[in-house]
Scaffold this motif. Structure first.
Motif, PDB file in Angstrom:
ATOM      1  N   SER A 270      12.910 -30.110 -13.297  1.00 25.61           N
ATOM      2  CA  SER A 270      11.817 -30.731 -12.543  1.00 25.61           C
ATOM      3  C   SER A 270      10.519 -29.989 -12.832  1.00 25.61           C
ATOM      4  O   SER A 270      10.520 -28.926 -13.474  1.00 25.61           O
ATOM      5  N   ARG A 271       9.421 -30.500 -12.349  1.00 23.08           N
ATOM      6  CA  ARG A 271       8.154 -29.761 -12.421  1.00 23.08           C
ATOM      7  C   ARG A 271       8.142 -28.682 -11.339  1.00 23.08           C
ATOM      8  O   ARG A 271       8.926 -28.714 -10.387  1.00 23.08           O
ATOM      9  N   ASN A 272       7.272 -27.687 -11.509  1.00 24.46           N
ATOM     10  CA  ASN A 272       7.178 -26.561 -10.579  1.00 24.46           C
ATOM     11  C   ASN A 272       6.197 -26.868  -9.457  1.00 24.46           C
ATOM     12  O   ASN A 272       5.173 -27.535  -9.661  1.00 24.46           O
ATOM     13  N   PHE A 273       6.505 -26.311  -8.274  1.00 25.54           N
ATOM     14  CA  PHE A 273       5.610 -26.399  -7.129  1.00 25.54           C
ATOM     15  C   PHE A 273       5.403 -24.996  -6.565  1.00 25.54           C
ATOM     16  O   PHE A 273       6.366 -24.240  -6.380  1.00 25.54           O
ATOM     17  N   SER A 274       4.140 -24.646  -6.300  1.00 24.72           N
ATOM     18  CA  SER A 274       3.805 -23.330  -5.760  1.00 24.72           C
ATOM     19  C   SER A 274       3.693 -23.408  -4.245  1.00 24.72           C
ATOM     20  O   SER A 274       3.043 -24.310  -3.703  1.00 24.72           O
ATOM     21  N   ALA A 275       4.335 -22.455  -3.574  1.00 23.31           N
ATOM     22  CA  ALA A 275       4.345 -22.435  -2.106  1.00 23.31           C
ATOM     23  C   ALA A 275       3.353 -21.410  -1.581  1.00 23.31           C
ATOM     24  O   ALA A 275       3.146 -20.345  -2.176  1.00 23.31           O
ATOM     25  N   THR A 276       2.738 -21.727  -0.446  1.00 26.44           N
ATOM     26  CA  THR A 276       1.890 -20.794   0.288  1.00 26.44           C
ATOM     27  C   THR A 276       2.563 -20.495   1.616  1.00 26.44           C
ATOM     28  O   THR A 276       2.909 -21.412   2.363  1.00 26.44           O
ATOM     29  N   VAL A 277       2.784 -19.209   1.884  1.00 28.38           N
ATOM     30  CA  VAL A 277       3.444 -18.800   3.117  1.00 28.38           C
ATOM     31  C   VAL A 277       2.494 -17.899   3.900  1.00 28.38           C
ATOM     32  O   VAL A 277       2.027 -16.872   3.389  1.00 28.38           O
ATOM     33  N   PHE A 278       2.199 -18.279   5.137  1.00 29.53           N
ATOM     34  CA  PHE A 278       1.400 -17.439   6.029  1.00 29.53           C
ATOM     35  C   PHE A 278       2.333 -16.492   6.770  1.00 29.53           C
ATOM     36  O   PHE A 278       3.379 -16.915   7.298  1.00 29.53           O
ATOM     37  N   TYR A 279       1.961 -15.205   6.815  1.00 28.97           N
ATOM     38  CA  TYR A 279       2.802 -14.223   7.488  1.00 28.97           C
ATOM     39  C   TYR A 279       1.937 -13.123   8.086  1.00 28.97           C
ATOM     40  O   TYR A 279       0.820 -12.853   7.621  1.00 28.97           O
ATOM     41  N   GLU A 280       2.469 -12.486   9.126  1.00 29.42           N
ATOM     42  CA  GLU A 280       1.722 -11.452   9.832  1.00 29.42           C
ATOM     43  C   GLU A 280       1.626 -10.186   8.981  1.00 29.42           C
ATOM     44  O   GLU A 280       2.423  -9.997   8.048  1.00 29.42           O
ATOM     45  N   PRO A 281       0.671  -9.309   9.285  1.00 33.00           N
ATOM     46  CA  PRO A 281       0.488  -8.098   8.473  1.00 33.00           C
ATOM     47  C   PRO A 281       1.698  -7.167   8.568  1.00 33.00           C
ATOM     48  O   PRO A 281       2.358  -7.072   9.605  1.00 33.00           O
ATOM     49  N   TYR A 282       1.939  -6.488   7.476  1.00 34.44           N
ATOM     50  CA  TYR A 282       2.894  -5.377   7.501  1.00 34.44           C
ATOM     51  C   TYR A 282       2.299  -4.239   6.674  1.00 34.44           C
ATOM     52  O   TYR A 282       1.599  -4.451   5.679  1.00 34.44           O
TER      53      TYR A 282
END
Length: 364
Positions: A214-226
């Motif tokens: 398949s073609r590629n899809f880029s994900a964006t994940v929001f997460y709290e600081p560490y």
């Protein structure tokens, strides 16, 4: 009327032939031999096989297959087809033994069709997630056969997330969608997600196996600081005059902001690193760094103790002490020199000596 009789005769012969073939023994001792013993053919490609019926056939024999061309050379039957497009074929090579029973062998033919297309989707149609969110990926494989030989693999980058196989059976092409459930993590941020469909057709099939991606899809994940910075020992003990550096660097999405609570007299900063080039005892106390974004926050506390530097006082005392010692040595030296080298003088003794000299009589 004649045509009707001809048609009836042909139908009767076919029925008799089907009866013979359907009643043949697949487990006889000297059964016909196909070369190769199995065919794996891509849909529309040419193929061929030979059947060695028997060594000393005294009666009828044949090869039952509805497509292609057949040629006999003694008891060897050759079969060829230019474009194999018939699904579910299972040719039978047979002969009639002396006792009247039929002995036969079947040729296994796997006709395959790689997927026309492989499409990766996501339930909800959004590639923007929050950390800890339940995600369902969907890999749709279109027009593939045989589906029972299909293996679908989900990837993030080059890391395998999971594999799926179909529970369906059948020779003809079908379309199927496979699902993979997982929970998003911060490591998924910026990751490239894709899936591939692979037909595993065994050692007789093409090597490597046919694969469609398949073609590629880029994900964006929001997460709290560490935190990424290494925490210093607590408390941090310094001697005044030494530099101080406190680091509360962190990563998060969105990028975190920094706020410092510091002792009075210390200038705060909006950076992840607080630096004081030369500390004094006024800089001691607790420093608190607040790291935050819209996903959460983290707090870091630093206890700092600044000791007074007595070195300069020790040096000054040593200098003063050395000066006093030198002064006392000089005084002592001059006093000793005066007493031992030049002697002591008494005024009364000097006058007495003078009178004694003046009383000496004059000679007549």
């Amino acid at each position: 009327m004649l045509i009707s009789y001809i048609f009836l005769g042909v139908s009767l012969l076919n029925s008799l032939n089907n009866f013979h073939v359907s009643s043949c023994d697949l487990n006889c001792t000297e059964k016909p031999v196909f070369t190769p013993s199995r065919l794996v053919v891509k849909y529309g490609d040419p193929t061929s096989a030979n059947c060695s019926v028997c060594q000393h056939c005294q009666s009828s024999f044949g090869l039952e297959i509805p497509v292609g061309d057949k040629k006999e050379n003694g008891t060897l039957i050759s079969w060829t087809v230019d474009h194999l497009t018939e699904w579910g074929l299972s040719p039978l090579c047979w002969y009639t033994a002396a006792a009247g029973q039929q002995c036969c062998s079947s040729l296994e033919i796997t006709l395959y069709n790689p997927p026309d297309n492989v499409v990766l989707n996501i339930k909800g149609n959004s590639w923007v997630w929050s950390e800890g969110q339940n995600i369902t990926l969907e890999c749709s494989v279109q027009n593939v056969a045989p589906v029972e030989n299909l293996r679908v693999t989900f990837y993030r980058g080059q890391r395998q997330l999971g594999q799926k196989q179909s529970n369906k059976k059948g020779d003809k092409p079908v379309s199927e969608t496979f699902h993979l459930d997982f929970t998003s993590t911060k490591e998924d941020n910026g990751g490239e997600f894709w899936c591939e469909a692979e037909l595993l057709l065994g050692p007789d099939g093409p090597q490597p196996p046919p694969v469609v991606k398949s073609r590629n899809f880029s994900a964006t994940v929001f997460y709290e600081p560490y935190l990424t910075a290494v925490s210093p020992p607590s408390p941090t003990v310094l001697t005044e005059g030494n530099p101080l550096q406190l680091d509360c660097s962190a990563v998060g999405n969105p990028r975190p902001t920094y706020t410092w609570a510091v002792p009075s007299g210390v200038s705060p900063t909006k950076s992840s690193v607080l630096i004081i080039n030369s500390t004094t005892t006024k800089d001691k106390g607790q420093y608190t760094c607040f790291v935050s974004n819209n996903q959460g926050n983290v707090t870091v506390k630093f206890d700092v103790d600044v000791k007074r530097d007595y070195t300069k006082y020790y040096i000054a005392a040593a200098i003063i002490g050395a000066a006093v010692i030198i002064f006392l040595m000089v005084i002592t030296y001059f006093k000793y020199y005066k007493n031992t080298r030049m002697g002591q003088y008494n005024l009364k003794d000097v006058l007495r000596l003078r009178r004694q000299h003046s009383a000496v009589p004059t000679a007549l």
